[in-house]
Enzyme design. Structure first.
Site, short mmCIF file in Angstrom:
data_model
loop_
_atom_site.label_atom_id
_atom_site.label_comp_id
_atom_site.label_asym_id
_atom_site.label_seq_id
_atom_site.Cartn_x
_atom_site.Cartn_y
_atom_site.Cartn_z
N TYR A 112 7.38 36.61 2.58
CA TYR A 112 8.25 37.04 1.48
C TYR A 112 8.25 38.54 1.23
CZ TYR A 112 8.26 32.03 0.76
OH TYR A 112 8.39 30.69 0.97
N PRO A 125 16.67 30.19 -2.60
CA PRO A 125 17.48 28.98 -2.61
C PRO A 125 18.28 28.85 -3.92
CG PRO A 125 15.19 28.50 -2.06
CD PRO A 125 15.23 29.89 -2.63
N HIS A 348 12.08 33.18 -4.03
CA HIS A 348 11.18 32.23 -3.37
C HIS A 348 9.70 32.63 -3.33
CE1 HIS A 348 10.47 28.81 -0.96
NE2 HIS A 348 11.55 28.83 -0.23
N GLN A 430 14.31 -0.86 7.18
CA GLN A 430 13.95 -0.94 8.60
C GLN A 430 12.48 -0.55 8.82
OE1 GLN A 430 16.37 -1.89 11.04
NE2 GLN A 430 17.43 -2.39 9.14
N ASP A 435 12.63 10.21 5.42
CA ASP A 435 12.68 11.62 5.80
C ASP A 435 12.72 11.76 7.32
OD1 ASP A 435 12.45 14.51 4.97
OD2 ASP A 435 10.79 14.35 6.38
N THR A 470 3.12 25.95 2.25
CA THR A 470 3.77 25.05 3.21
C THR A 470 3.26 25.29 4.64
OG1 THR A 470 5.51 26.65 3.62
CG2 THR A 470 5.99 24.94 2.00
N SER A 559 14.85 21.40 5.05
CA SER A 559 13.89 21.06 4.03
C SER A 559 14.39 19.89 3.20
CB SER A 559 13.70 22.28 3.11
OG SER A 559 12.66 22.03 2.23
N1 COA Z 1 8.66 1.88 5.51
C1 COA Z 1 9.15 1.76 4.26
N2 COA Z 1 9.15 2.79 3.36
C2 COA Z 1 8.65 3.97 3.76
C3 COA Z 1 8.14 4.17 5.06
C4 COA Z 1 8.15 3.04 5.97
N3 COA Z 1 7.69 3.14 7.22
N4 COA Z 1 7.72 5.44 5.16
C5 COA Z 1 7.95 6.02 3.98
N5 COA Z 1 8.50 5.13 3.12
C6 COA Z 1 8.88 5.34 1.73
C7 COA Z 1 7.80 6.11 0.97
O1 COA Z 1 6.84 5.22 0.45
C8 COA Z 1 8.61 6.79 -0.10
O2 COA Z 1 8.92 5.84 -1.11
P1 COA Z 1 9.50 6.23 -2.58
O3 COA Z 1 10.95 6.54 -2.41
O4 COA Z 1 9.28 5.00 -3.35
O5 COA Z 1 8.71 7.38 -3.04
C9 COA Z 1 9.90 7.13 0.58
O6 COA Z 1 10.00 6.21 1.67
C10 COA Z 1 9.99 8.55 1.08
O7 COA Z 1 9.02 8.79 2.09
P2 COA Z 1 9.35 9.73 3.33
O8 COA Z 1 10.79 9.70 3.58
O9 COA Z 1 8.46 9.37 4.47
O10 COA Z 1 9.08 11.19 2.84
P3 COA Z 1 8.04 11.81 1.82
O11 COA Z 1 8.49 11.53 0.44
O12 COA Z 1 6.67 11.46 2.21
O13 COA Z 1 8.32 13.35 2.10
C11 COA Z 1 8.03 15.47 3.10
C12 COA Z 1 8.07 13.97 3.32
C13 COA Z 1 7.76 16.17 4.40
C14 COA Z 1 9.38 15.94 2.59
C15 COA Z 1 6.93 15.78 2.06
O14 COA Z 1 5.70 15.38 2.55
C16 COA Z 1 6.79 17.24 1.75
O15 COA Z 1 5.97 17.92 2.32
N6 COA Z 1 7.59 17.75 0.79
C17 COA Z 1 7.56 19.15 0.39
C18 COA Z 1 8.70 19.87 1.02
C19 COA Z 1 8.85 21.24 0.43
O16 COA Z 1 7.93 21.87 -0.02
N7 COA Z 1 10.08 21.71 0.43
C20 COA Z 1 10.37 22.92 -0.25
C21 COA Z 1 11.05 23.92 0.53
S1 COA Z 1 11.61 25.23 -0.51
#
Ligand code: COA
Length: 631
Positions: A112, A125, A348, A430, A435, A470, A559
C-alpha cells in the site's frame, strides 16, 4: 465468515433485527479487545522446502515447460542446505520471534504505502449498496442522517470494545482492522505514504466531514455530554450544510487526492504551506469518516444502473461529475447521491473488505430500522466550512489532477452483473464449496476466452492470526487446468468432466484451507525477498526469474466479499491486460463486479461477465445432466 457469525446470532434469537450486530455488553468492557488480541496465535512462518515445492507446483499451469525447467534449477539451488534460502529463512525466523506479526508491517509498506499509482481504481475498493427510493434532496438528507447515526452506533461498539468477535472455521479472528477504519487517513508523501489514526489519540475526534458541491464541512456528531446526535439533529445540520454550499463553481480541491502518489505528495506539501489549508486538511484527516453528498449522475437503464453506480463509487464519474466531491485518502467515505445511488469507497491500507462490509451491513440495517424520532431541538451551531486558499500553483495541480482523473475514468471498463440462476445453494447441494465453484467457473470463463490459464489471485484472510491481513489463493491449479481443458472437449465423457470438476473444486478448497492457516506461498516468498533487501544482499535469482514475473502478473485479480445486504464491492484490475473480479455470493444469487481497462484491446468486462455466467450455467448443466449412477 461474517455470514456465519450473524447467522449464529439470529438463530440464537439474540437480536431485535436480524441484521444488526448486537454488542456483547451495553457498557464499556475495558481491556476486552487487547485480551482477545493477545490470545490469538502468531502468524506462522512456513517451512522453506514446503514453499519451494508448492511454488513450482503453482507455476505448472501458467508457465511454459522450458521456462519451468530453468526455474526448477534456480529453486533447487536456492533451497540447498547452507544456501541463500536457508540464510534468508533464518532472518525471517528471527523477525518472527521479535515481532507481533513478521509480515504485517512489510505488507502495509509494500502493498500500500510504497505503491505509487493513484489509490483511485488501482487500490481503493468501492461498494454499491442497494438503491434507495428517494428522489429529492429531503430524501437524500434523511437517508444520510440515518446512515451517519448507524455508523456512530457501530462506532460505540468499537469504542466500548463490545463488538462480537468474528470466527472463521470455528477459530476467532483478529479484530484489529475495526480499530483502524474510523478516524484515520492516508497521508501522501513524495516517495512513500503514511497512515494516521486519531482514534487512539488523547482527544479522539468528535466530528465527521461532509462534502457537497466540492465544499467540505466539519460536522460535530456528539453533544457536549458525549452522546451522539440524534437522526433529527443530524438531519438539521445537513440541511444547513446543503444550504450554504449551493454554489457549483468551487474548485474541486478533493480531486488532488486522486492523482499519482508522487505528484499528489508534491502538491500536498505545497498545499499545506498555507496555514488555513493545513488546518482544513487536518480536519478532514482527523474526522471519523466522510459523507459525500453527490450530485445526480447521468441516468442509465435499470440494467446498467449497478455498473454506473459502481463507477460512481470507485471514481465519482470524472471532474465534471463527482470526482472532486471526495477526499480519496480518507479511509472511509460514504456516498449518497441525490438520485438514490448509495455506496462507499475505502482506502485500502488499513483494512480489507470484510470489516468494512460488516460495518456497512450494520449501517444499512440501521437505516431500515430507525424511524425519525422527534427530539427537542436545542439549537446547534452551524457546521464549520473548511476554507482553502487556492494559489495559482494549487490551481494548476488541480487542473493536472482533473486531467489525469478523466483519463482514468475513460479507461475503466466496469460491469456489475447479478447472476440470478443460483447462489451458494447449488454448489452446496452438490457438496461443493461455493467459493471454489465460482473460482473454477472463473478459470473456465478465462480459458474459454484466451485458450490459456493465467496467474490468478484470490484473497485469503489471515485474520486467524494476530494482525493478520491476507495471503493469496492461487486459483489456477494443475487440477483446474485439467478441468477447463476437458470441459469443452467433445471426446471427454461427461462422467470424466464431472470428476475433473470435483477434483478442481476440492483442490481449490484445499488451497484455501492451507492459505487461511498461514501456509500459502506468496507472502512467504515476499518475506524472503524483502529479507534479502533488508540484509543488503543480492536479490536471489528466483526473484529475477521470468516465472516469478509471470506468477505475479495477475490477469485475474479476484476476491469474495460476502455481505448480508444485497451489495457488491468492486475494484480495478491490477495489471493493464487483466480483470478485477469481486463477488458476493448470496444464498440464491451472486453479485459480480468485473472490471478491465479500455486501453487494452484484449479485455472486455462485459464479455468476461458473460463468459462467467455461461461457465457457471454450463458447470451446473454438466452436474445435473450427468447421471449420478455413472459417477
Ligand atoms: N458442501 C456443502 N457446503 C459447503 C461445502 C461443501 N463441500 N464447502 C463449504 N460449504 C459451505 C460453508 O459451510 C459455508 O456455509 P454458510 O453459507 O452457511 O456460511 C458456505 O458454503 C461458504 O463456504 P465457501 O464457499 O467454501 O467459502 P468461505 O466462506 O469459507 O470463504 C474465502 C472462502 C477464501 C472467501 C474466505 O476464507 C476468506 O478468506 N475470506 C476473506 C477474503 C478477503 O479478505 N477479501 C477481502 C479483499 S479486500
Amino acid at each position: 465468515m461474517l455470514c456465519v457469525l450473524t447467522r449464529t446470532m439470529v438463530k440464537a434469537g439474540m437480536m431485535k433485527s436480524p441484521g444488526l450486530v448486537k454488542p456483547v455488553s451495553v457498557t464499556k468492557v475495558a481491556g476486552r479487545y487487547l485480551a482477545h488480541q493477545e490470545g490469538l496465535p502468531k502468524l506462522p512462518l512456513p517451512a522453506l522446502q514446503q514453499t519451494c515445492e508448492r511454488y513450482l507446483t503453482a507455476l505448472e499451469p501458467i508457465v511454459e515447460e522450458e521456462e519451468l525447467k530453468h526455474t526448477r534449477e534456480l529453486v533447487t539451488k536456492f533451497q540447498m542446505p547452507g544456501g541463500v534460502g536457508e540464510r534468508l529463512q533464518m532472518g525471517l525466523v528471527h523477525r518472527a520471534q521479535k515481532m507481533e506479526n513478521w509480515l504485517s508491517d512489510w505488507w502495509l509498506q509494500t502493498a500500500y504505502l510504497d505503491y505509487r499509482m493513484p489509490v483511485v481504481i488501482h487500490s481503493s475498493p468501492g461498494v454499491v449498496l442497494p438503491r434507495v427510493e428517494f428522489n429529492d434532496r429531503q430524501g437524500q438528507m434523511r437517508y444520510a442522517a440515518k446512515l451517519i447515526a448507524g455508523v456512530l452506533d457501530f462506532k460505540t461498539m468499537i469504542d466500548n470494545e463490545t463488538l462480537p468477535v468474528e470466527h472463521l472455521g470455528g477459530k476467532p479472528l483478529c479484530m484489529n482492522q475495526y480499530y483502524q477504519v474510523l478516524s484515520s487517513c492516508r497521508i501522501p508523501g513524495i516517495k512513500r505514504d503514511s497512515v494516521v489514526n486519531y482514534a487512539q489519540s488523547k482527544r479522539p475526534p468528535t466530528h465527521i466531514t461532509v462534502v457537497h458541491n466540492f465544499q467540505f464541512f466539519v460536522l460535530d456528531v456528539y453533544n457536549s455530554d458525549g452522546t451522539p446526535l440524534t437522526v433529527d439533529q443530524i438531519y438539521n445540520q445537513l440541511e444547513k450544510i446543503w444550504n450554504s454550499s449551493l454554489q457549483t463553481n468551487k474548485e474541486p480541491i478533493g480531486i488532488l487526492t486522486s492523482n499519482h502518489r508522487n505528484s499528489w505528495g508534491k502538491a500536498y506539501n505545497n498545499l499545506i504551506k498555507d496555514k488555513t489549508n493545513k488546518e482544513s486538511v487536518r480536519a478532514i484527516q482527523k474526522s471519523i469518516f466522510t459523507i459525500c453528498l453527490d450530485a445526480p449522475m447521468p441516468r442509465v437503464s435499470d440494467e446498467m444502473y449497478r455498473s454506473r453506480a459502481a463507477v460512481q463509487m470507485l471514481h465519482g464519474g470524472g471532474s465534471r461529475w463527482n470526482s472532486g466531491n471526495r477526499w480519496f485518502d480518507k479511509t472511509l467515505q460514504f456516498i449518497i447521491g441525490e438520485d438514490g445511488s448509495c455506496g462507499a469507497i475505502y482506502e485500502h491500507a488499513p483494512a480489507e473488505g470484510p470489516p468494512i462490509i460488516a460495518l456497512i451491513d450494520h449501517v444499512v440495517e440501521y437505516t431500515r430500522k430507525s424511524e425519525m424520532v422527534r427530539t427537542p431541538m436545542v439549537p446547534l451551531p452551524m457546521p464549520r466550512k473548511l476554507r482553502f486558499n487556492i494559489t495559482p500553483e494549487i490551481k494548476q495541480d488541480i487542473e493536472d489532477a482533473k486531467q489525469n482523473m478523466n483519463i482514468m475514468v475513460h479507461d475503466l471498463d466496469m460491469r456489475v452483473a447479478v447472476f440470478s440462476h443460483f447462489g451458494k445453494n447449488f454448489p452446496k447441494s452438490q457438496k461443493m464449496s461455493p467459493d471454489a465453484f465460482i473460482q473454477i467457473a472463473l478459470q473456465l470463463a478465462y480459458y474459454r476466452m484466451y485458450k490459456r490459464c493465467c496467474a490468478t489471485y484470490e484473497s485469503a484472510s489471515l485474520r486467524m492470526f494476530r494482525l493478520g491481513r491476507t495471503d493469496t489463493i492461487r486459483s489456477a491449479s494443475i487440477d483446474s487446468a485439467r478441468f477447463v481443458k476437458a470441459m469443452d472437449d467433445p471426446i471427454v465423457p461427461s462422467t470424466e468432466k464431472v470428476s475433473l470438476m470435483e477434483k478442481a473444486v476440492r483442490a481449490h478448497r484445499g488451497y484455501t484451507d492451507m492459505a487461511i492457516r498461514g501456509q500459502a506461498i506468496d507472502r512467504h516468498l515476499l518475506g524472503l525477498k524483502l529479507q534479502a533487501i533488508e540484509d543488503l544482499s543480492a536479490l536471489p535469482e528466483i526473484f529475477m526469474d521470468t516465472s516469478y514475473a509471470v506468477a505475479l502478473h495477475y490477469n485475474l485479480s479476484t476476491s469474495q466479499v460476502p455481505s448480508k445486504t444485497d451489495c457488491v464491492m468492486c475494484f480495478g484490475p491490477v495489471v493493464p491486460d487483466g480483470y478485477g473480479v469481486c463477488y458476493n455470493p448470496m444464498e440464491s444469487h451472486i453479485n459480480f463486479a468485473v472490471s478491465a481497462f479500455n486501453s487494452c484491446a484484449d479485455t472486455n468486462a462485459a464479455r468476461m461477465a458473460h463468459s462467467l455466467e455461461d461457465a457457471l450455467l454450463d458447470m451446473r448443466g454438466l452436474l445435473e445432466q450427468t447421471p449420478k449412477a455413472k459417477l
